[in-house]
Write a protein that holds these residues in place. Structure first.
Motif, PDB file in Angstrom:
ATOM      1  N   ILE A  21      -9.919  -8.284  -4.262  1.00 28.75           N
ATOM      2  CA  ILE A  21      -9.150  -7.067  -4.554  1.00 28.75           C
ATOM      3  C   ILE A  21      -9.791  -5.846  -3.888  1.00 28.75           C
ATOM      4  O   ILE A  21      -9.097  -5.000  -3.330  1.00 28.75           O
ATOM      5  CB  ILE A  21      -8.999  -6.863  -6.075  1.00 28.75           C
ATOM      6  CG1 ILE A  21      -8.088  -7.935  -6.647  1.00 28.75           C
ATOM      7  CG2 ILE A  21      -8.472  -5.469  -6.401  1.00 28.75           C
ATOM      8  CD1 ILE A  21      -8.021  -7.970  -8.151  1.00 28.75           C
ATOM      9  N   GLY A  22     -11.120  -5.764  -3.933  1.00 31.74           N
ATOM     10  CA  GLY A  22     -11.821  -4.665  -3.269  1.00 31.74           C
ATOM     11  C   GLY A  22     -11.567  -4.652  -1.773  1.00 31.74           C
ATOM     12  O   GLY A  22     -11.430  -3.590  -1.168  1.00 31.74           O
ATOM     13  N   ILE A  24      -8.842  -5.936  -0.272  1.00 32.39           N
ATOM     14  CA  ILE A  24      -7.431  -5.609  -0.044  1.00 32.39           C
ATOM     15  C   ILE A  24      -7.182  -4.116  -0.221  1.00 32.39           C
ATOM     16  O   ILE A  24      -6.505  -3.492   0.607  1.00 32.39           O
ATOM     17  CB  ILE A  24      -6.525  -6.428  -0.985  1.00 32.39           C
ATOM     18  CG1 ILE A  24      -6.547  -7.902  -0.576  1.00 32.39           C
ATOM     19  CG2 ILE A  24      -5.096  -5.900  -0.977  1.00 32.39           C
ATOM     20  CD1 ILE A  24      -5.882  -8.833  -1.563  1.00 32.39           C
ATOM     21  N   GLN A  25      -7.725  -3.532  -1.295  1.00 27.88           N
ATOM     22  CA  GLN A  25      -7.448  -2.120  -1.592  1.00 27.88           C
ATOM     23  C   GLN A  25      -8.209  -1.154  -0.701  1.00 27.88           C
ATOM     24  O   GLN A  25      -7.677  -0.129  -0.296  1.00 27.88           O
ATOM     25  CB  GLN A  25      -7.753  -1.821  -3.049  1.00 27.88           C
ATOM     26  CG  GLN A  25      -6.759  -2.428  -3.998  1.00 27.88           C
ATOM     27  CD  GLN A  25      -7.022  -2.051  -5.441  1.00 27.88           C
ATOM     28  OE1 GLN A  25      -8.101  -1.594  -5.786  1.00 27.88           O
ATOM     29  NE2 GLN A  25      -6.025  -2.262  -6.283  1.00 27.88           N
ATOM     30  N   ALA A  26      -9.466  -1.467  -0.410  1.00 32.45           N
ATOM     31  CA  ALA A  26     -10.290  -0.505   0.318  1.00 32.45           C
ATOM     32  C   ALA A  26     -10.793  -1.042   1.654  1.00 32.45           C
ATOM     33  O   ALA A  26     -11.621  -0.403   2.292  1.00 32.45           O
ATOM     34  CB  ALA A  26     -11.482  -0.089  -0.544  1.00 32.45           C
ATOM     35  N   THR A  27     -10.291  -2.193   2.043  1.00 32.17           N
ATOM     36  CA  THR A  27     -10.764  -2.919   3.236  1.00 32.17           C
ATOM     37  C   THR A  27     -12.294  -2.964   3.283  1.00 32.17           C
ATOM     38  O   THR A  27     -12.913  -2.757   4.319  1.00 32.17           O
ATOM     39  CB  THR A  27     -10.202  -2.323   4.540  1.00 32.17           C
ATOM     40  OG1 THR A  27     -10.642  -0.980   4.680  1.00 32.17           O
ATOM     41  CG2 THR A  27      -8.701  -2.400   4.592  1.00 32.17           C
TER      42      THR A  27
END
Length: 106
Positions: A21-22, A24-27
């Protein structure tokens, strides 16, 4: 299978999902790499505990303790509950279960 194994496995899966998730959200490749490594270490620790290897419990406690400290510092720095606060609370719960199991076995 005891609760310590379940706690290590569940926190490991949660670490991997959090890393994904980290990313995906913040590349954040660091989130992906650290979440994957710590999650896999916890899953391996759960597996070795299941096989009767005592050092699996120690590995699970060490990895979980490091993650709790990391996320506690992150929570203090960002003041954001997600994800640092959630991972700190869940990590402390998992750590309490793991340590309780080790103490109960003695």
């Amino acid at each position: 299978m005891n609760l310590s194994i379940v706690a290590a496995f569940a926190y490991g899966i949660l670490s991997i999902i959090g890393g994904i998730i980290g990313y995906i959200q913040a590349t954040s490749k660091v989130s992906l790499l650290s979440g994957s490594i710590s999650g896999l270490l916890l899953i391996f620790a759960a597996y070795f505990q299941l096989q009767g290897q005592a050092w699996g419990s120690i590995l699970a406690v060490l990895v979980t303790a490091v993650l709790v400290v990391f996320f506690a510092f992150r929570l203090a720095k960002t003041r954001k509950f997600m994800p640092a606060g959630l991972m700190t609370i869940l990590g402390m719960l998992a750590l309490a279960v793991m340590v309780h199991q080790i103490v109960a076995l003695r």
